[in-house]
Design a protein around this motif. Structure first.
Motif, short mmCIF file in Angstrom:
data_model
loop_
_atom_site.label_atom_id
_atom_site.label_comp_id
_atom_site.label_asym_id
_atom_site.label_seq_id
_atom_site.Cartn_x
_atom_site.Cartn_y
_atom_site.Cartn_z
N VAL A 113 0.86 -1.18 0.00
CA VAL A 113 0.00 0.00 0.00
C VAL A 113 0.89 1.23 0.00
CG1 VAL A 113 -1.90 -1.14 1.22
CG2 VAL A 113 -0.15 0.08 2.54
N MET A 121 -4.53 -0.07 6.40
CA MET A 121 -4.40 -1.52 6.17
C MET A 121 -4.54 -2.28 7.48
SD MET A 121 -3.67 -3.86 3.77
CE MET A 121 -4.90 -4.89 4.55
N SER A 183 -8.64 -1.35 1.28
CA SER A 183 -7.39 -0.71 1.69
C SER A 183 -6.64 -0.05 0.54
CB SER A 183 -6.46 -1.74 2.34
OG SER A 183 -6.09 -2.74 1.40
N ALA A 185 -4.84 -1.73 -1.60
CA ALA A 185 -3.56 -2.43 -1.67
C ALA A 185 -3.33 -3.05 -3.04
CB ALA A 185 -3.49 -3.52 -0.59
#
Length: 206
Positions: A113, A121, A183, A185
């Motif tokens: 991330v 996260m 998140s 990510a």
């Protein structure tokens, strides 16, 4: 809490000797070092990937161990063969339902991330991922380790057996996809392992 992971891409024929060496030689020596609170070893017998992780009470204790740990690491690499990489982490989350027993396995997911989103996260893992995992058949424990500088993270989930881990794949894929969306990510890798050694005294961190 902090951790150092050593990944060795081993010769598959050397894995059993490597596990025995880590269990009988590396682990007792590491556990005598100031601040060391445990060691684990993940093994993938198909591609030879072996990951030895030591856990430490503080970043300072981990750094103070670097020279001695390096000598242990080189001997293990000689036995196992193959390339080696080293990563250092902050242990952000650790949750145990129960301790693992013989035959336990683990699935690890590597993500990245933006560094400024690391706390996001952690929140997603704690508030969304963990509650879902607790309902999985054979769930033992889960952890999230992070590198605040690079934004890299690795989440690991341990199961009682390889059968339980395999049956969880579809649901785990769904949980992972949701966490990645929430998140922001980037998924780097997912792999499944035998949990060859699990000797950790890390307290609950969730």
């Amino acid at each position: 809490m902090h951790a150092r992971s050593t990944t060795i891409w081993a010769r598959t024929a050397s894995i059993d000797d490597g596990v025995a060496h880590v269990r009988d030689e590396v682990m007792p020596t590491a556990l005598e070092m100031d601040g060391c609170v445990g060691l684990s070893m993940l093994v993938n017998r198909e591609d030879g990937r072996c990951i030895v992780t030591t856990a430490w009470e503080t970043a300072e204790a981990m750094q103070a161990s670097a020279e001695a740990a390096g000598a242990l690491r080189e001997r293990a690499r000689e036995l196992l063969g193959g390339d080696m990489t080293i990563d250092e982490w902050e242990i952000a989350v650790l949750h145990r339902d129960h301790r693992v027993a013989e035959g336990a396995c683990a699935r690890a997911t590597w993500l990245r991330v933006e560094p400024g989103q690391i706390d996001r996260m952690i929140s997603v893992f704690t508030d969304t991922v963990l509650p879902s995992l607790e309902s999985f058949e054979g769930f033992c424990s889960a952890s999230l380790m992070i590198d605040r500088t690079s934004g890299r993270c690795v989440g690991s989930v341990a199961y009682d057996s390889v059968e339980a881990m395999r049956r969880s794949r579809e649901r785990a894929d769904e949980v992972r996809a949701g966490a990645i969306r929430e998140s922001g990510a980037e998924r780097l890798d997912v792999a499944e392992f035998e949990l060859a050694i699990a000797h950790l005294r890390v307290p609950e961190l969730a």
